[in-house]
Design an enzyme around this catalytic site. Structure first.
Site, short mmCIF file in Angstrom:
data_model
loop_
_atom_site.label_atom_id
_atom_site.label_comp_id
_atom_site.label_asym_id
_atom_site.label_seq_id
_atom_site.Cartn_x
_atom_site.Cartn_y
_atom_site.Cartn_z
N GLN A 87 -3.12 -8.41 34.67
CA GLN A 87 -3.13 -9.80 34.02
C GLN A 87 -4.62 -10.34 34.53
O GLN A 87 -5.12 -11.23 33.68
CB GLN A 87 -2.19 -10.43 34.24
N ASN A 133 -39.05 -29.64 37.82
CA ASN A 133 -38.47 -28.38 38.14
C ASN A 133 -37.81 -27.59 37.01
O ASN A 133 -37.32 -27.82 35.79
CB ASN A 133 -37.16 -28.94 38.97
N LYS A 141 -41.88 -34.77 40.51
CA LYS A 141 -41.41 -33.24 40.17
C LYS A 141 -41.03 -33.03 38.71
O LYS A 141 -40.65 -33.83 38.09
CB LYS A 141 -40.16 -33.17 41.18
N GLU A 164 -33.65 -21.46 37.13
CA GLU A 164 -32.97 -21.15 38.39
C GLU A 164 -31.57 -21.00 38.18
O GLU A 164 -30.91 -20.18 39.01
CB GLU A 164 -33.39 -22.43 39.30
N LYS A 200 -8.56 -10.60 32.54
CA LYS A 200 -8.72 -11.50 31.48
C LYS A 200 -9.81 -12.65 32.03
O LYS A 200 -10.98 -12.87 31.53
CB LYS A 200 -7.96 -12.16 30.82
N THR A 233 -48.44 -5.39 41.91
CA THR A 233 -47.67 -4.59 42.77
C THR A 233 -47.15 -5.26 44.11
O THR A 233 -48.51 -5.79 44.50
CB THR A 233 -47.98 -2.95 42.96
N HIS A 234 -46.24 -5.22 44.60
CA HIS A 234 -46.04 -6.12 45.83
C HIS A 234 -46.31 -7.40 45.94
O HIS A 234 -46.68 -8.00 46.73
CB HIS A 234 -46.84 -5.30 47.05
N ASN A 253 3.02 -4.72 26.83
CA ASN A 253 1.89 -3.85 27.60
C ASN A 253 0.81 -3.26 26.49
O ASN A 253 -0.32 -3.32 26.69
CB ASN A 253 2.58 -2.58 28.30
N TYR A 290 1.20 0.37 33.08
CA TYR A 290 0.93 -1.18 33.37
C TYR A 290 1.62 -1.69 34.86
O TYR A 290 2.75 -1.29 35.01
CB TYR A 290 1.45 -1.85 32.29
N1 ARG Z 1 0.61 -11.05 30.02
C1 ARG Z 1 0.26 -9.92 30.47
C2 ARG Z 1 -0.94 -9.51 30.57
O1 ARG Z 1 -1.83 -10.16 30.11
C3 ARG Z 1 1.09 -8.89 29.48
C4 ARG Z 1 2.46 -8.64 29.75
C5 ARG Z 1 2.68 -7.39 30.22
N2 ARG Z 1 3.96 -7.07 30.69
C6 ARG Z 1 4.94 -7.18 31.63
N3 ARG Z 1 5.92 -6.59 31.55
N4 ARG Z 1 4.61 -8.16 32.45
O2 ARG Z 1 -1.24 -8.63 31.11
#
Ligand code: ARG
Length: 498
Positions: free
Chosen positions: A362, A325, A323, A330, A365, A195-196, A150, A357
């Site tokens: 998780q 583009n 064309k 975009e 990420k 403007t506008h 954690n 936690y």
């Molecule tokens: N893999 C988890 C994360 O990236 C970390 C582990 C967290 N601990 C647990 N008891 N599952 O968040």
């Protein structure tokens, strides 16, 4: 059709995992589903369990697929932790040395792409630890003393976020430098301001570019803030309630170049604000890029034709031969939605989580990596597109001459001759109406025509409403006059050094 469903399930559960093992690349797979019978390796946390983990759970739970990009941070964090454990005699110093050597070996191999991360080991933390124990034996089992995944996963993420802020800022700086160069070259390039989306008053291309510089300078500060938010060392928080081992947290912080340590173990493991700081800075930055892109798409159209995008930064049509583009602009505009989505994903993940936690986290990420990757790809392609673009000064100046962009200055002229502004506004409004019918600009009228609308008009009006006078007269700080824009360019250059 139930038969089709069974067929699809069969492919998913039976054929795909085998195909993956036999080397057929299936990178679109969200995760590998390992064979049940191969999952008999003891889990690092296996002591309490009597049954094997279900294969689907292993596949669902694992984050190594995207977490492996943290291997560098994970190993460096472990090296610092082990070094401190040895120095403080929390583990035998000889074991600490073996651990550090072992980790350095894993790092070198990982950098060369020689390590195969495994889903069974779930995440980067347990992958590294498992390999370490395989390589150095008993000593490796002491690495996780006084630490939890954690606090370990936040450490890794903080180190990665810190690095991402540095990379983002460097790319922002290049963009700002490019804009400053364009501004410096176009201090006197007059163009209409809107403007506008209706022509309003004349400005310069330099002034326009410097408006975006202000936005990107603010983004730069926001990434600096996100850097500072990430730059706090969480190890020692343990699972949630710190630890009874006398860890030297300051020493770990020093080894990993963190200026501070987290102040509460519950918050230490459950804070993801620093990622949200990055994501919100990224969202604002993409919003700025997107507005700029929208502007350039308009300017690049044959209706405006203020700019001409380089062939190398434009794309063609598969059916319409004529064309050219502005796909890059975009796509950048489109990717903004994706980064907002990343911000909202994480905000939503975090909104209902009790301390401390929870596995929900998780999910921090992928949105973060996605936003970071998107921004790091977007900034340089935008800068390059800008650098290669041609600005059509003649078209811009012609554009500023139409649309009565000097009407305000005409009213101001009368006001300076003593006419109250509200009356002057009305007179010029009537003049504009007259010009529209005569298909003329204010500049085209004779002094007699002007005088027929108000006796205060004199010969000097033509000088007073020339585009050059309109722009140069706006020389207060923040205005479009070349002298004022020069000061803001100089000021931006100072900011860039901070
Ligand atoms: N893999 C988890 C994360 O990236 C970390 C582990 C967290 N601990 C647990 N008891 N599952 O968040």
């Amino acid at each position: 059709d139930i038969n089709i469903r069974i067929f699809i399930l069969h492919i998913y559960h039976f054929l795909l995992p085998r195909a993956a093992k036999s080397g057929m690349v299936l990178s679109e797979q969200p995760y590998d589903i390992p064979d049940q019978q191969e999952d008999d390796d003891m889990k690092l946390w296996g002591g309490r369990f009597e049954k094997e983990t279900n294969a689907m759970v292993d596949a669902f739970n694992a984050c190594i697929g995207f977490g492996s990009r943290l291997y560098e941070q994970d190993i460096l964090g472990s090296i610092a932790h082990a070094t401190m454990l040895g120095e403080e005699n929390i583990i035998p110093p000889d074991d600490a040395k073996k651990i550090v050597e072992g980790l350095k070996g894993i790092l070198a191999d990982a950098r060369e792409g020689k390590i195969q991360w495994s889903t069974e080991a779930e995440d980067i933390h347990m992958n590294v630890e498992t390999i370490l124990i395989q390589r150095i034996g008993e000593a490796g089992k002491r690495l996780h003393t006084g630490r939890s995944r954690n606090d370990q996963c936040v450490l890794d993420t903080r180190m990665y976020a810190r690095q991402s802020c540095v990379e983002t800022r460097a790319l922002l700086d290049e963009l700002i430098e490019t804009l400053l160069t364009i501004a410096q070259d176009h201090l006197n390039t007059i163009m209409p301001g809107y403007t506008h989306l209706q022509k309003a008053q004349p400005v310069t291309l330099a002034h326009y570019m410097m408006a975006y510089v202000q936005m990107f300078l603010r983004d730069r500060k926001r990434f600096q803030y996100a850097y500072d938010a990430a730059n706090v060392m969480p190890l020692g928080s343990g699972a949630l309630a710190a630890t009874t081992y006398p860890l030297n947290r300051q020493r770990v912080a020093e080894l990993l170049d963190f200026p501070a340590i987290t102040q509460n173990s519950l918050d230490g493991v459950s804070d993801r604000d620093f990622l949200l700081d990055y994501l919100s800075a990224a969202s604002l930055c993409m919003m700025h890029l997107s507005r700029f892109c929208e502007e350039l798409i308009l300017w690049n159209s044959s209706e405006f034709h203020f700019v001409e995008m380089d062939d190398a930064f434009s794309t063609g049509s598969s059916i319409m031969p004529q064309k050219k583009n502005p796909d890059v602009a975009e796509l950048l505009r489109g990717k903004t939605g994706r980064v907002y989505g990343d911000l909202f994903s994480l905000l939503t993940v975090m909104k209902g989580i009790p301390l401390a936690y929870n596995k929900d986290m998780q999910e921090d990420k992928e949105p973060f990596f996605d936003a970071r990757d998107t921004l790091l790809k977007s900034l340089p392609v935008f800068t390059a597109m800008l650098r290669t673009m041609t600005f059509r000064e003649d078209v811009m100046e012609k554009g500023a001459a139409g649309g009565f962009t000097n009407a305000t200055d005409c009213a101001d002229y009368l006001t300076k001759k003593g006419v109250p502004f509200r009356d002057a506004h009305r007179v010029v409004g009537e003049l504009v109406n007259y010009c529209i019918k005569a298909d003329a600009a204010l500049m085209d009228l004779s002094l007699e025509e002007l005088k027929s609308f108000h006796p205060a008009f004199e010969q000097d009006v033509f000088e007073a409403i020339s585009l050059k006078t309109c722009v140069e007269g706006r020389c207060i700080p923040g205005g479009p006059a070349p002298s004022a824009v020069q000061s803001s360019i100089d000021e931006a250059r100072v900011q860039l050094k901070l």
